[in-house]
Design a protein around this motif. Structure first.
Motif: not given
Length: 147
Positions: A10-11, A13-17, A39-40, A70-71
């Motif tokens: 789970f990638l 650029d924020g917390t990954g939530i 989670t990365v 990815s988000t």
């Protein structure tokens, strides 16, 4: 976990939530599969994306299937991650162009917006509910129970 189970990444650029929530929602549709989950969060540079892609490639080299959710909104970072040997599920990049077309507008591509103050009143109400639940967990407090 076995050495053959798929690995979910789970990638973000924020917390990954958001990536975790959306990715886990999708993989729950495969109850016979047991996923090893990683989670990365905070992938905000191309260099960090290259490191994460190398980690995904290392899993793929063992013969296990990396499934990547990815988000990440930055297109350059997303491209690096999508170039890994994992099965890449681009939860933002796939749908943002469609929304831009439908809305005749351009997305601002800023990370962390899902948890921001888009609707301040709604956000404050949610935070008050969380604080109330924590304060009153297991009868720890009786303050304002009439609410």
């Amino acid at each position: 976990m076995t050495d053959t189970c798929p690995v979910a990444f789970f990638l973000s650029d924020g917390t990954g939530i958001t990536a975790e929530t959306l990715g886990n929602t999708l993989i729950t549709q495969f109850p016979e599969q047991r996923f090893e989950r990683h989670t990365v969060p905070f992938i905000v540079t191309v260099e960090r994306a290259r490191q994460v892609a190398a980690r995904i490639d290392a899993v793929a080299a063992t013969g296990r299937m990396p499934v990547v959710f990815s988000t990440v909104v930055d297109p350059d970072i997303r491209d690096v991650l999508a170039g890994s040997q994992g099965f890449f599920v681009d939860l933002f990049g796939t749908h943002l162009p469609q929304l831009e077309s439908a809305l005749h507008a351009t997305a601002n591509l800023q990370p962390g917006r899902a948890h921001g103050l888009g609707d301040a009143l709604r956000y404050q109400s949610r935070m008050a509910a969380v604080e109330y639940a924590m304060e009153h967990d297991d009868g720890q407090s009786v303050r304002a129970l009439e609410r």
